[in-house]
Design a protein around this motif. Structure first.
Motif, mmCIF file in Angstrom:
data_model
loop_
_atom_site.group_PDB
_atom_site.id
_atom_site.type_symbol
_atom_site.label_atom_id
_atom_site.label_comp_id
_atom_site.label_asym_id
_atom_site.label_seq_id
_atom_site.Cartn_x
_atom_site.Cartn_y
_atom_site.Cartn_z
ATOM 1 N N ASP A 1 68.030 24.555 7.437
ATOM 2 C CA ASP A 1 68.643 25.840 7.795
ATOM 3 C C ASP A 1 69.400 25.705 9.125
ATOM 4 O O ASP A 1 69.480 24.605 9.699
ATOM 5 C CB ASP A 1 67.607 26.968 7.800
ATOM 6 N N ASN A 2 69.940 26.808 9.617
ATOM 7 C CA ASN A 2 70.768 26.749 10.823
ATOM 8 C C ASN A 2 69.985 26.406 12.077
ATOM 9 O O ASN A 2 70.556 26.002 13.084
ATOM 10 C CB ASN A 2 71.505 28.079 11.024
ATOM 11 N N GLY B 1 73.214 31.842 6.031
ATOM 12 C CA GLY B 1 72.214 30.893 6.511
ATOM 13 C C GLY B 1 70.888 30.975 5.779
ATOM 14 O O GLY B 1 69.955 30.225 6.074
ATOM 15 N N GLU B 2 70.763 31.880 4.801
ATOM 16 C CA GLU B 2 69.516 32.002 4.049
ATOM 17 C C GLU B 2 69.330 30.804 3.119
ATOM 18 O O GLU B 2 70.306 30.179 2.696
ATOM 19 C CB GLU B 2 69.533 33.282 3.203
ATOM 20 N N LYS C 1 71.445 25.973 1.537
ATOM 21 C CA LYS C 1 71.604 26.995 2.574
ATOM 22 C C LYS C 1 72.860 27.787 2.248
ATOM 23 O O LYS C 1 73.905 27.207 1.937
ATOM 24 C CB LYS C 1 71.737 26.312 3.927
#
Lengths: 133, 375
Positions: B162-163, B234-235, B229
């Motif tokens: 993820d981010n 970003g989920e 992602k």
């Protein structure tokens, strides 16, 4: 009269229950059914019917009936490219499932004796082990 | 009267045995005016399970049978020092993903079926390693699910970052649906979240439960073979195989229960049902469910300017129907579905690469690039 009939039925069931475990083919088919449910059913389906034009059927399959060694080879090592089953050409692939030789024998005995298929000559672990790549 | 009873019994058996399924409302259509075609860029692969795109434009491909192939300047090289892979049923060498900061740290992440640990059989593991002179070095197993089992089904497994740099990966329920997916003290049927070095983030949802597996991020999953992602939000999006019918797309959130096998839109392979509810309090509804199943593998969400009309669309491979599915999402709902490149073959993986192009991995064929049609 009734008691005689139930007596016969009772005797028969005892015989069946006691005979079954001693029949190596029936035992192998039973184990093969579990292998089938784990490794095969998601493509070849519950009644061996396959998926139209995608996964070939096993039920009443001429390929399976007429190509015993090749069928074992497919299960043991996988299959790639064209295969003709009941006059339909399939051009997919099946990967080797990582089964041991006894599991290949069991699942062969299951699929060749289910859904209308019949095979009296039992596939053995030894026969599978003799089929080389 | 007796006949009537028989009739009732027959009706009951019919309804019980052939559970009714609600088909997906939106049906997959043939594409209209498709402006794209496929170009085979890497031929002759058996089961290319995962792909990773390196900064030098070369590609790493996992073959389910255990090989790691490096495709560079038109040549395939087999990488040495690959993890010990347990090939069994659906298990083998699975996904591969680069660290978001790969250019500086060189870490490569891989999931695979492993027989490490106690007991016969295997379970899903994730490893990180570096690539040096065609060999994997600095190998570290970051997580290995327990217990080992000889069952061949439902290993997961996809990887995504993820981010914030957290690492997510999926492990299927190992075909033990009544034991694993609803129990957070057990592995399998879960999405996991760890740090890039394998340690457990302090804010993971179950770290305060002494008995729980602390790497678990969400649970109640069946067999997720797609994860990505979302490039805008970003989920972490996943999809998972249902039984017969009931494949799902889910967005994973911390500590949530996705319901398997308590709620499901699917039925058993033999047509019988195992649950008659599709919703329950405390369990998440999917973003979308597929009835009939397409057997999804590989997941991507498009944001590359090479595909202006596909912005924000979800792409999922179909193993069963041999096509790439494009799902148009509007206000969090699937509005349209298209079958792209039908009959291309069992579609195992799909990724949008750093060059902006979408690549698909097809079993028995190889890796294709999706390019605009020449006019």
């Amino acid at each position: 009269m009734k008691s005689i009939i139930s007596g016969i039925i009772g005797l028969f069931s005892i015989l069946v229950v006691h005979l079954k475990p001693q029949d190596p083919l029936l035992e192998s088919i039973k184990r093969g059914s579990d292998v089938y449910k784990d490794f095969c059913v998601s493509c070849h389906m519950s009644y061996g019917e396959g998926v139209k034009n995608v996964y070939p059927p096993l039920a009443k399959s001429d390929f399976l009936r007429e190509n015993r060694e090749e069928s074992i080879h497919v299960i043991k090592y996988g299959q790639k490219g064209k295969i003709v089953v009941n006059n339909v050409t399939y051009n997919g692939s099946m990967s080797a499932q990582g089964l041991s030789d006894d599991e290949v024998a069991d699942v062969m005995n299951y699929i060749t004796n289910t859904w209308g298929n019949k095979n009296d000559k039992m596939v053995t672990e030894e026969e599978v082990s003799n089929i080389k790549k | 009267m007796k006949k009537f009873h028989y009739l009732l019994v027959i009706i009951f058996i019919t309804f019980y045995a052939c559970a009714q399924q609600i088909e997906s409302e939106i049906k997959a259509q043939e594409p209209q005016d498709l402006n794209y075609t496929t170009e085979l860029v890497i031929p002759d692969l058996d089961i290319p399970w995962g792909m990773a795109f390196l900064p030098d434009s070369s590609i790493l491909i996992t073959e389910k049978s255990g090989d790691l192939i490096h495709f560079k300047d038109g040549t395939k090289t087999n990488i040495e020092g690959t993890p010990e892979v347990y090939v069994r049923g659906q298990g083998g060498f699975l996904d591969i993903e680069l660290h978001p900061d790969y250019e500086n740290n060189g870490w490569i992440y891989m999931t695979y079926a492993s027989s490490e640990g106690n007991g016969n059989g295997g379970n899903t593991a994730i490893m990180r390693a570096k690539l040096n002179n065609n060999t994997l070095t600095n190998k570290e197993v970051l997580y290995k699910a327990e217990p080992n089992t000889k069952i061949g089904r439902h290993w997961g497994s996809r990887i995504a970052f993820d981010n914030d740099g957290y690492l997510y990966f999926s492990i299927g329920d190992r075909a033990n649906r009544d034991v694993n997916p609803q129990d957070i003290t057990k592995d399998c049927g879960k999405i996991y979240r760890i740090k890039d070095d394998g340690s457990i983030p302090q804010d993971n949802p179950f770290v305060d439960n002494a008995d729980a597996k602390h790497a678990i991020y969400s649970y109640g999953h069946r067999n997720p073979q797609g994860m990505t992602k979302h490039p805008i939000t970003g989920e972490i999006y996943i999809h998972e195989h249902g039984p017969q019918g009931g494949d799902e797309i889910n967005i994973v959130y911390a500590g949530k229960n996705y319901g398997w096998p308590i709620i499901s839109y699917g039925i058993n392979y033999d047509g019988t049902s195992f649950t008659n509810i599709t919703e329950k309090d405390g369990m998440e509804q999917p973003l979308f469910y597929w009835v009939p199943s397409i057997a999804p593998s590989g997941l991507a969400i498009v944001n590359s300017d090479k595909y202006p009309k596909w912005q924000g669309n979800i792409l999922a491979g179909s193993l069963k129907f041999s096509y790439l599915e494009r799902l148009v999402i509007v206000d969090g709902k699937v509005e349209k579905r298209e079958k792209l490149f039908e009959n291309i073959g069992r579609l195992r993986d799909v990724k949008q690469a750093p060059d902006g192009f979408i690549y698909i991995a097809v079993e028995g064929k190889g890796i294709y690039k999706i390019i605009p049609k020449k006019i």
